[in-house]
Enzyme design. Structure first.
Site, short mmCIF file in Angstrom:
data_model
loop_
_atom_site.label_atom_id
_atom_site.label_comp_id
_atom_site.label_asym_id
_atom_site.label_seq_id
_atom_site.Cartn_x
_atom_site.Cartn_y
_atom_site.Cartn_z
N ASP A 249 -8.46 6.29 -8.06
CA ASP A 249 -9.16 5.01 -8.25
C ASP A 249 -10.67 5.14 -8.12
OD1 ASP A 249 -9.37 5.46 -5.54
OD2 ASP A 249 -8.65 3.48 -4.93
N THR B 84 -7.67 8.52 -0.17
CA THR B 84 -7.23 7.29 0.49
C THR B 84 -6.25 7.70 1.58
OG1 THR B 84 -7.50 5.92 -1.48
CG2 THR B 84 -5.98 5.12 0.20
N GLU C 276 0.81 -1.21 0.00
CA GLU C 276 0.00 0.00 0.00
C GLU C 276 0.84 1.27 0.00
OE1 GLU C 276 -3.48 0.38 0.12
OE2 GLU C 276 -3.67 -1.76 -0.26
#
Length: 281
Positions: free
Chosen positions: A84, A89, A66
């Site tokens: 995305d 995020t 990640e």
């Protein structure tokens, strides 16, 4: 194990009574010693992913994929829009403004520490949930997230939501399927990326796809064969989304451990993600 020990103890008591009567105390000691010497030791239980040392490994493995780093605790402050379709995020597990889990962690923080720096964004997070919108979040939300990440209360909120939503369900499902630490990690990494919803690329759907060609150990199947089927299904799911189309976290990480037969996720571990090499000694 408890019943086996109880039965053995009862057998030993009966043996003592009869042997004392017939042969005397010296013979009793000899016979009991022979019994103890001939008893097979109980097999050691496999260590699950919820063991603290194994959990630390799991956090580092996910962080390598990640965040391209083994320092997972440095990721409390991480935040960006990776394009995305999930908005921002952020944090140790990639909480997203567009999928609801970021809202949950910020709400938990507000419950535990009212008036914190992120609490004012709760209305905006509710509105953007389900979209990639930054409405009501820009321009200050990323800076305020990083500021909040210095607070140990917020760090613990991230830990607790990670465990509640992702880690604990993955480990529980893995154990019920008869999987050891590696399989539990495969489940965890899949839930982190795909969620546990009911869409075709969710964790549950990945597992169902795997079950079409292999049985879990709990169903009498071979663990390695099942995990290969699960990872095949995981790769299929990843390739359905351009943002997740790089499958190296499976191909050069999880499959490496599986090919080596390291079902208990024992160290040392060597793997690659996105071409970068990592090692845990």
């Amino acid at each position: 194990m408890v019943h086996e020990d109880r039965d053995t103890a009862a057998l030993a008591r009966l043996s003592r009574r009869s042997l004392v009567a017939a042969l005397g105390a010296v013979a009793v000691g000899a016979v009991l010693g022979a019994q103890r010497a001939g008893a097979a030791p109980a097999p050691a239980a496999a260590t699950g992913l919820d063991d603290p040392a194994k959990k630390e490994i799991a956090m580092k493995l996910v962080s390598s994929a990640e965040n391209s780093s083994l320092d997972w605790k440095a990721q409390y402050k991480y935040i960006e829009d990776i394009g995305d379709g999930r908005g921002y995020t952020a944090g140790i597990i990639g909480f997203c403004s567009g999928t609801g889990d970021m809202l949950e962690v910020v709400q938990l923080y507000a419950d535990r520490e009212p008036g914190n720096v992120l609490a004012r964004y709760l209305p905006a997070l509710r509105k953007v949930n389900g979209s990639d919108s930054h409405a009501g979040l820009d321009p200050d939300f990323p800076a305020d997230w990083r500021k909040a990440a210095q607070d140990t209360v917020f760090q613990q909120c991230q830990n607790d939501e990670r465990d509640r939503v992702y880690f604990d369900p993955a480990v529980s499902r893995g154990k019920s399927d008869g999987l050891r630490a590696l399989g539990q990690f495969c489940y965890y990494d899949a839930i982190v990326m795909h969620g546990d919803g009911d869409d075709p690329t969710s964790f549950g759907s990945i597992r169902e796809r795997a079950l079409r060609s292999a049985r879990t150990p709990a169903q009498g199947g071979d663990e390695t064969a099942y995990l290969n089927a699960f990872l095949d299904a995981r790769v299929w799911a990843m390739k359905q989304e351009e943002a997740h189309s790089d499958t190296s976290r499976v191909d050069t990480e999880q499959r490496v451990f599986l090919r080596k037969g390291n079902l208990d996720l024992k160290t040392p571990l060597d793997w690659k993600v996105y071409g970068d090499s990592y090692h845990i000694g």
